[in-house]
Design a protein around this motif. Structure first.
Motif, short mmCIF file in Angstrom:
data_model
loop_
_atom_site.label_atom_id
_atom_site.label_comp_id
_atom_site.label_asym_id
_atom_site.label_seq_id
_atom_site.Cartn_x
_atom_site.Cartn_y
_atom_site.Cartn_z
N PHE A 1 -3.87 -1.90 -5.28
CA PHE A 1 -3.00 -0.81 -4.85
C PHE A 1 -3.22 -0.56 -3.36
O PHE A 1 -4.34 -0.73 -2.86
CB PHE A 1 -3.28 0.46 -5.65
CG PHE A 1 -2.90 0.38 -7.10
CD1 PHE A 1 -1.72 0.95 -7.55
CD2 PHE A 1 -3.71 -0.29 -8.01
CE1 PHE A 1 -1.36 0.86 -8.89
CE2 PHE A 1 -3.35 -0.38 -9.34
CZ PHE A 1 -2.17 0.20 -9.79
N HIS A 2 -2.18 -0.10 -2.68
CA HIS A 2 -2.24 0.04 -1.23
C HIS A 2 -1.73 1.41 -0.79
O HIS A 2 -0.56 1.73 -1.03
CB HIS A 2 -1.40 -1.06 -0.55
CG HIS A 2 -1.73 -2.44 -1.03
ND1 HIS A 2 -2.70 -3.22 -0.44
CD2 HIS A 2 -1.24 -3.17 -2.07
CE1 HIS A 2 -2.78 -4.37 -1.09
NE2 HIS A 2 -1.91 -4.36 -2.09
N LEU A 3 -2.60 2.18 -0.15
CA LEU A 3 -2.18 3.41 0.49
C LEU A 3 -1.83 3.06 1.92
O LEU A 3 -2.71 2.85 2.77
CB LEU A 3 -3.30 4.45 0.44
CG LEU A 3 -3.01 5.80 1.08
CD1 LEU A 3 -1.70 6.40 0.57
CD2 LEU A 3 -4.16 6.77 0.86
N VAL A 4 -0.54 2.93 2.19
CA VAL A 4 -0.06 2.46 3.49
C VAL A 4 -0.35 3.54 4.54
O VAL A 4 0.08 4.68 4.39
CB VAL A 4 1.44 2.13 3.43
CG1 VAL A 4 1.92 1.60 4.78
CG2 VAL A 4 1.70 1.10 2.33
N PHE B 1 2.72 6.12 0.02
CA PHE B 1 2.88 6.51 1.42
C PHE B 1 2.48 7.97 1.58
O PHE B 1 2.47 8.74 0.63
CB PHE B 1 4.32 6.29 1.86
CG PHE B 1 4.79 4.87 1.71
CD1 PHE B 1 4.72 3.98 2.77
CD2 PHE B 1 5.29 4.41 0.49
CE1 PHE B 1 5.13 2.67 2.62
CE2 PHE B 1 5.71 3.10 0.33
CZ PHE B 1 5.62 2.22 1.40
N HIS B 2 2.17 8.34 2.83
CA HIS B 2 1.75 9.71 3.10
C HIS B 2 2.92 10.68 3.19
O HIS B 2 2.84 11.81 2.71
CB HIS B 2 0.95 9.76 4.40
CG HIS B 2 -0.37 9.07 4.33
ND1 HIS B 2 -1.41 9.53 3.56
CD2 HIS B 2 -0.83 7.95 4.94
CE1 HIS B 2 -2.46 8.73 3.70
NE2 HIS B 2 -2.14 7.77 4.53
N THR B 3 4.01 10.27 3.85
CA THR B 3 5.16 11.15 4.05
C THR B 3 6.45 10.35 3.88
O THR B 3 6.46 9.11 3.94
CB THR B 3 5.16 11.76 5.46
OG1 THR B 3 5.25 10.70 6.44
CG2 THR B 3 3.91 12.60 5.70
N GLN B 4 7.55 11.08 3.71
CA GLN B 4 8.85 10.43 3.62
C GLN B 4 9.25 9.80 4.94
O GLN B 4 9.86 8.73 4.98
CB GLN B 4 9.92 11.44 3.18
CG GLN B 4 11.27 10.81 2.85
CD GLN B 4 11.17 9.83 1.69
OE1 GLN B 4 10.71 10.19 0.61
NE2 GLN B 4 11.62 8.60 1.90
#
Length: 367
Positions: A129-132, A158-161
């Protein structure tokens, strides 16, 4: 927690040891998530560069360190740049160790913004899994993220839209925000302190605009962060009257929040599409309202007129006017927003839910 605890292998950034500050916001994100996941009863193995410090002493956290040459950051690459891995590179060594340790784990969580772990994902048995952590900066990275999203977008968060909008995704993005140990940030009610700016001192962070505002107001600007680009730092300092900038350097969280919390406002001036905006939330956690360009993640974090003021990107005159006005805002609203939206507990819950959803078999398989 109703579900069984997870055993997760976490893979750090291949740019600097944890605790050095060289990994930028990824270091803070990783440390916060480690503490949040430990608080939820999970078993963690953290693979990180040699010299790293454990984010949290715990019998449920095992730190594995690996030596090697740092990976060049994509942040400073040309858009058409090829993939580069140096001789004795740290990146493949991190992943060699991580995959060897992952046999007994439920999943591997990647924090690095790199081509190799993305490319590996559909090619290895272990669920990755990848937290970009960044926005679009290079074509080859954009393509790899798009390819992985088509294979199984559940592996990406992702952190934000604003960050997610940079990529070609076939489905709505999974947004997990970010999280902070609020016990490490003290609310400070004073509203008459100096102006502050925090971040890596590099051109994409726009320090020159904050310095120009401070100079126009005849004030000193306190600056925290690693001077990543020394030539740039010297140019910014030379562009304003002597004494305008007071360099405070990179500080650990305890010291940073003590100093930052005394500011009447944090000025945030990104020249690029920030994926999130950790320093924005760190300021809000101390009760410090934020004056920011309405660009990228900070534009989603600041509640205009309540926790700070947003202005048109690159409009220094508007930035100066907002810096004068922002002191009238109620500082307790800043802290309340962080407690509701960006604690490490809330962050860990979001990340855990994302991983559990991604581990559910789909049509008989993970992908």
């Amino acid at each position: 927690m109703d579900c069984e605890p997870l055993h997760l292998v976490l893979v750090s950034t291949p740019i600097g040891a944890l605790g050095s500050g060289r990994g930028g916001g990824v270091e803070l994100t990783l440390a916060s998530l480690v503490r949040g996941l430990l608080g939820r009863g999970h078993q963690l193995t953290l693979v990180a560069p040699e010299g790293s410090r454990s984010p949290q002493p715990s019998p449920s956290l095992h730190l594995e360190t690996v030596g090697g040459v740092d990976q060049p950051s994509w942040q400073h690459a040309e858009h058409q740049a090829p993939v580069t891995i140096p001789a004795d590179g740290l990146l493949p060594r991190l992943w060699d160790r991580a995959l060897a340790l992952a046999g007994e784990a439920d999943a591997v969580l990647n924090f690095s913004y790199d081509w190799l772990p993305l490319w590996l994902t559909p090619r290895v048995q272990q669920p990755l899994f990848h937290l970009v952590s960044m926005v679009s900066v290079a074509q080859v990275m954009d393509q790899q993220i798009a390819d992985l999203a088509r294979w199984d977008q559940r592996r990406l968060a992702f952190h934000t839209q604003a960050q997610a909008n940079d990529f070609a995704l076939p489905a709505p993005a999974r947004l997990v925000g970010n999280g902070f140990d609020l016990g490490a940030y003290s609310f400070q009610a004073r509203a008459d302190g100096p102006l502050g700016w925090a971040g890596r001192v590099a051109p994409e962070k726009g320090l020159e605009d904050a310095a120009a505002v401070a100079a126009a107001l005849g004030e000193t600007l306190l600056v925290w962060g690693v001077r990543e680009d020394e030539d740039y730092a010297q140019r910014v300092e030379a562009g304003v009257p002597a004494g305008t900038i007071e360099w405070r350097g990179f500080l650990p969280t305890k010291a940073l929040q003590q100093q930052l919390g005394q500011c009447r406002a944090l000025i945030n001036t990104p020249k690029w599409n920030e994926a999130y905006g950790n320093v924005v939330v760190e300021a809000l956690a101390c009760g410090v309202p934020v004056v920011a360009y309405n660009r990228g993640g900070p534009g989603e974090l600041v509640q205009h007129g309540r926790t700070g003021l947003l202005v048109t990107p690159d409009d220094v005159d508007a930035l100066r006017g907002a810096t004068v006005e922002v002191a009238s805002l109620e500082r307790r609203h800043c802290r309340a927003w962080v407690e509701a939206n960006a604690s490490q507990e809330v962050f860990a819950q979001r990340v855990e839910a994302w991983i559990r959803d991604g581990l559910v078999a789909r049509d008989g398989s993970i992908a």
